[in-house]
Design an enzyme around this catalytic site. Sequence first.
Site, PDB file in Angstrom:
ATOM      1  N   GLY A 108      13.516   1.099   2.616  1.00  0.00           N
ATOM      2  CA  GLY A 108      12.093   1.368   2.383  1.00  0.00           C
ATOM      3  C   GLY A 108      11.315   0.907   3.593  1.00  0.00           C
ATOM      4  CB  SER A 167       8.342  -2.563   7.997  1.00  0.00           C
ATOM      5  OG  SER A 167       8.035  -3.895   8.264  1.00  0.00           O
ATOM      6  N   GLY A 168       7.452  -3.923   4.987  1.00  0.00           N
ATOM      7  CA  GLY A 168       6.317  -4.487   4.260  1.00  0.00           C
ATOM      8  C   GLY A 168       6.221  -4.023   2.817  1.00  0.00           C
ATOM      9  N   GLY A 202       8.240  -4.657   0.390  1.00  0.00           N
ATOM     10  CA  GLY A 202       8.650  -5.700  -0.560  1.00  0.00           C
ATOM     11  C   GLY A 202      10.153  -5.743  -0.827  1.00  0.00           C
ATOM     12  CE  LYS A 203      13.185  -2.913   3.680  1.00  0.00           C
ATOM     13  NZ  LYS A 203      11.802  -2.761   4.174  1.00  0.00           N
ATOM     14  N   GLY A 204      12.567  -7.354   0.821  1.00  0.00           N
ATOM     15  CA  GLY A 204      13.045  -8.733   0.930  1.00  0.00           C
ATOM     16  C   GLY A 204      12.622  -9.559  -0.275  1.00  0.00           C
ATOM     17  NE  ARG A 220       9.243 -11.002  10.867  1.00  0.00           N
ATOM     18  CZ  ARG A 220       9.678 -10.097   9.996  1.00  0.00           C
ATOM     19  NH1 ARG A 220      10.186 -10.467   8.832  1.00  0.00           N
ATOM     20  NH2 ARG A 220       9.608  -8.812  10.278  1.00  0.00           N
ATOM     21  NE  ARG A 266       6.402  -9.307   6.900  1.00  0.00           N
ATOM     22  CZ  ARG A 266       7.363  -8.391   7.030  1.00  0.00           C
ATOM     23  NH1 ARG A 266       8.195  -8.181   6.040  1.00  0.00           N
ATOM     24  NH2 ARG A 266       7.469  -7.684   8.133  1.00  0.00           N
ATOM     25  NE  ARG A 310       7.991  -4.659  12.247  1.00  0.00           N
ATOM     26  CZ  ARG A 310       9.069  -5.249  11.727  1.00  0.00           C
ATOM     27  NH1 ARG A 310       9.248  -5.266  10.430  1.00  0.00           N
ATOM     28  NH2 ARG A 310       9.941  -5.853  12.500  1.00  0.00           N
ATOM     29  CG  ASN A 343       7.182  -3.679  -4.900  1.00  0.00           C
ATOM     30  OD1 ASN A 343       6.835  -4.165  -5.986  1.00  0.00           O
ATOM     31  ND2 ASN A 343       7.363  -4.404  -3.803  1.00  0.00           N
ATOM     32  CG  ASP A 344       1.269  -0.504  -8.438  1.00  0.00           C
ATOM     33  OD1 ASP A 344       0.651  -1.435  -7.879  1.00  0.00           O
ATOM     34  OD2 ASP A 344       0.711   0.432  -9.034  1.00  0.00           O
TER      35      ASP A 344
HETATM   36  N1  LIG Z   1       4.526  -5.806  -5.514  1.00  0.00           N
HETATM   37  C1  LIG Z   1       3.910  -6.495  -4.572  1.00  0.00           C
HETATM   38  N2  LIG Z   1       2.588  -6.684  -4.636  1.00  0.00           N
HETATM   39  C2  LIG Z   1       1.911  -7.372  -3.676  1.00  0.00           C
HETATM   40  N3  LIG Z   1       2.511  -7.926  -2.605  1.00  0.00           N
HETATM   41  C3  LIG Z   1       3.846  -7.776  -2.490  1.00  0.00           C
HETATM   42  C4  LIG Z   1       4.604  -7.074  -3.444  1.00  0.00           C
HETATM   43  N4  LIG Z   1       5.897  -7.078  -3.063  1.00  0.00           N
HETATM   44  C5  LIG Z   1       5.942  -7.781  -1.900  1.00  0.00           C
HETATM   45  N5  LIG Z   1       4.717  -8.211  -1.562  1.00  0.00           N
HETATM   46  C6  LIG Z   1       4.337  -8.944  -0.345  1.00  0.00           C
HETATM   47  O1  LIG Z   1       4.358  -8.013   0.736  1.00  0.00           O
HETATM   48  C7  LIG Z   1       4.786  -8.628   1.940  1.00  0.00           C
HETATM   49  C8  LIG Z   1       5.949  -7.857   2.513  1.00  0.00           C
HETATM   50  O2  LIG Z   1       7.066  -8.033   1.666  1.00  0.00           O
HETATM   51  P1  LIG Z   1       8.536  -8.143   2.247  1.00  0.00           P
HETATM   52  O3  LIG Z   1       8.557  -9.070   3.412  1.00  0.00           O
HETATM   53  O4  LIG Z   1       9.421  -8.450   1.097  1.00  0.00           O
HETATM   54  O5  LIG Z   1       8.716  -6.657   2.760  1.00  0.00           O
HETATM   55  P2  LIG Z   1      10.004  -5.953   3.371  1.00  0.00           P
HETATM   56  O6  LIG Z   1      10.068  -4.606   2.790  1.00  0.00           O
HETATM   57  O7  LIG Z   1      11.194  -6.821   3.203  1.00  0.00           O
HETATM   58  O8  LIG Z   1       9.608  -5.861   4.913  1.00  0.00           O
HETATM   59  P3  LIG Z   1      10.563  -5.709   6.216  1.00  0.00           P
HETATM   60  O9  LIG Z   1      11.236  -4.428   6.096  1.00  0.00           O
HETATM   61  O10 LIG Z   1       9.598  -5.751   7.351  1.00  0.00           O
HETATM   62  O11 LIG Z   1      11.494  -6.869   6.220  1.00  0.00           O
HETATM   63  C9  LIG Z   1       5.127 -10.057   1.585  1.00  0.00           C
HETATM   64  O12 LIG Z   1       4.046 -10.903   1.978  1.00  0.00           O
HETATM   65  C10 LIG Z   1       5.283 -10.047   0.079  1.00  0.00           C
HETATM   66  O13 LIG Z   1       4.950 -11.270  -0.504  1.00  0.00           O
HETATM   67  N1  LIG Z   2      19.879   0.033   9.949  1.00  0.00           N
HETATM   68  C1  LIG Z   2      19.618  -1.263   9.703  1.00  0.00           C
HETATM   69  N2  LIG Z   2      18.365  -1.648   9.410  1.00  0.00           N
HETATM   70  C2  LIG Z   2      18.151  -2.958   9.160  1.00  0.00           C
HETATM   71  C3  LIG Z   2      19.190  -3.900   9.191  1.00  0.00           C
HETATM   72  N3  LIG Z   2      18.671  -5.117   8.903  1.00  0.00           N
HETATM   73  C4  LIG Z   2      17.376  -4.916   8.666  1.00  0.00           C
HETATM   74  N4  LIG Z   2      17.060  -3.631   8.815  1.00  0.00           N
HETATM   75  C5  LIG Z   2      15.755  -2.981   8.651  1.00  0.00           C
HETATM   76  O1  LIG Z   2      14.938  -3.255   9.753  1.00  0.00           O
HETATM   77  C6  LIG Z   2      13.578  -3.199   9.350  1.00  0.00           C
HETATM   78  C7  LIG Z   2      12.809  -4.322   9.952  1.00  0.00           C
HETATM   79  O2  LIG Z   2      13.274  -5.550   9.496  1.00  0.00           O
HETATM   80  P1  LIG Z   2      12.489  -6.896   9.899  1.00  0.00           P
HETATM   81  O3  LIG Z   2      13.317  -8.016   9.348  1.00  0.00           O
HETATM   82  O4  LIG Z   2      12.391  -6.917  11.389  1.00  0.00           O
HETATM   83  O5  LIG Z   2      11.132  -6.813   9.236  1.00  0.00           O
HETATM   84  C8  LIG Z   2      13.590  -3.211   7.825  1.00  0.00           C
HETATM   85  O6  LIG Z   2      13.291  -1.891   7.381  1.00  0.00           O
HETATM   86  C9  LIG Z   2      14.990  -3.528   7.466  1.00  0.00           C
HETATM   87  O7  LIG Z   2      15.400  -2.900   6.271  1.00  0.00           O
HETATM   88  C10 LIG Z   2      20.508  -3.439   9.500  1.00  0.00           C
HETATM   89  O8  LIG Z   2      21.485  -4.187   9.544  1.00  0.00           O
HETATM   90  N5  LIG Z   2      20.667  -2.129   9.761  1.00  0.00           N
END
Ligand SMILES: Nc1ncnc2c1ncn2[C@@H]1O[C@H](COP(=O)(O)OP(=O)(O)OP(=O)(O)O)[C@@H](O)[C@H]1O
Ligand SMILES: Nc1nc2c(ncn2[C@@H]2O[C@H](COP(=O)(O)O)[C@@H](O)[C@H]2O)c(=O)[nH]1
Length: 407
Positions: free
Chosen positions: A142, A144-145, A147-149, A175, A268, A279, A302-303
């Site tokens: 999904g 960036s941002g 909410g996957k993590g 980071r 974030r 991004r 992810n609402d």
């Molecule tokens: N459902 C939600 N509602 C509001 N805020 C959210 C929700 N889910 C996640 N967040 C917030 O959004 C921000 C981004 O979330 P997160 O870091 O998990 O995104 P990500 O998809 O993992 O990004 P990346 O791909 O850059 O690693 C965080 O500050 C998190 O707390």
């Molecule tokens: N193809 C891959 N994508 C990856 C991997 N690890 C993370 N990711 C994706 O990168 C972006 C940015 O991550 P960030 O930590 O810099 O915010 C995010 O969409 C991740 O899903 C990987 O091993 N392979």
Amino acid sequence: MGEAPAFFADNLMGDSPKKVDSKSKGNETAIVVGSKIYVIDGVDHELGSTIGVRIFDKSSGEWRIPIVLGTKPKPSKDFSAVLLNDDRVLVVRGNSGSSECFWFLEVGTPFVREHEKTVGNEVVAWSKGVLGNVEKPIVISGPSGVGKGTLISKLMKEFPSMFGFSVSHTTRAPRAKEKNGIHYHFTDRNVMESEIKDGKFLEFASVHGNLYGTSVEAVEVVADAGKRCILDIDVQGARSVRASALEAIFIFIAPPSFDELEKRLRARATETEEQIQKRLRNARAELEQGKSSGLFDHILVNDDLETCYEKLKNILCLREAAKSAPKTIPESFNLSIKHPVSMIDQKLLINCTAAEHENTSTNMYVLDFLLKGGAPGRTRGLNMYAINPVTDDVNGNNQLHLTSSFD
Ligand SMILES: Nc1ncnc2c1ncn2[C@@H]1O[C@H](COP(=O)(O)OP(=O)(O)OP(=O)(O)O)[C@@H](O)[C@H]1O
Ligand SMILES: Nc1nc2c(ncn2[C@@H]2O[C@H](COP(=O)(O)O)[C@@H](O)[C@H]2O)c(=O)[nH]1
């Protein structure tokens, strides 16, 4: 090595009998795939410590030595090989316990083809067959941002013994709160590029200007710990994993709106303005691909975080409930010296006859390898069960045995 009997390819070549140069000691099996003959030798005569593989190209009449990826099987005087689906060879090693018995050699899978393009050479990839059912890894993608993590952290916190995170490699800088080896393996571009060439990565992609990749080891470490692996990767990476032999569940996380995505990314506060802009630009393309490509098994919006998390758990629980009951797998067994194999109904029938009791003790095992696994490394989820050759069918079900009047 000169004293070794040469390998005759005439019966495989179809036209004029041709003796081809070989370093074989006679303990080899040839598998024909299209215009190539893969010669699997019980001993790799260069390395000595593994089973060897050479390729004879029928069209050019030349031998080629492929680049060999993955965990290589130890040498064996006694083995059988069967071609599966035109792109994988199952190698059964005799005189070995259940953990060293089954090996897969990928010869023309999309994974191998991709690597051939990267390295400009013939490539084959070994993976060890692991008996026992295993949960499929989960690929979460999904923008960036989105909410996957956050979702993955919740899952790992609630089910610490069930899930394990695949720690990716990246060339981006850490980071403030990120720890090497936990959030990522932070690495140099040169090192990572060379490791990609060596086949250490299941997938890799250039994401937002940096290199990211999932090493084979990152996935295997989790599976070896008996946990279900979660991969957080971008859409390009998800596509590569789909093309690999790793059978996974693919879940795409979408934001409720683009504005909300931007808000989360800014809140974030981990990226510079320039990086945020990059991004967000990439997010548009990822959203389009993710929602329309058919690559993903599930799309979750992810609402509200808790609602999305419950839906994610539902998907994973449903999959687990649907899993069929495992059949009995011999805890440990030793395939005897003779083990003719044959394929029936997508299952491998292994006829184990102990050398010392040649006419008396015959055990039949069925290896069910419909499940795919990781590559190159381990192919998991193989099912093995013993059958009675007289009364059971290949599924292990007892069937009526009709005796003829001559019995
Ligand atoms: N459902 C939600 N509602 C509001 N805020 C959210 C929700 N889910 C996640 N967040 C917030 O959004 C921000 C981004 O979330 P997160 O870091 O998990 O995104 P990500 O998809 O993992 O990004 P990346 O791909 O850059 O690693 C965080 O500050 C998190 O707390
Ligand atoms: N193809 C891959 N994508 C990856 C991997 N690890 C993370 N990711 C994706 O990168 C972006 C940015 O991550 P960030 O930590 O810099 O915010 C995010 O969409 C991740 O899903 C990987 O091993 N392979």
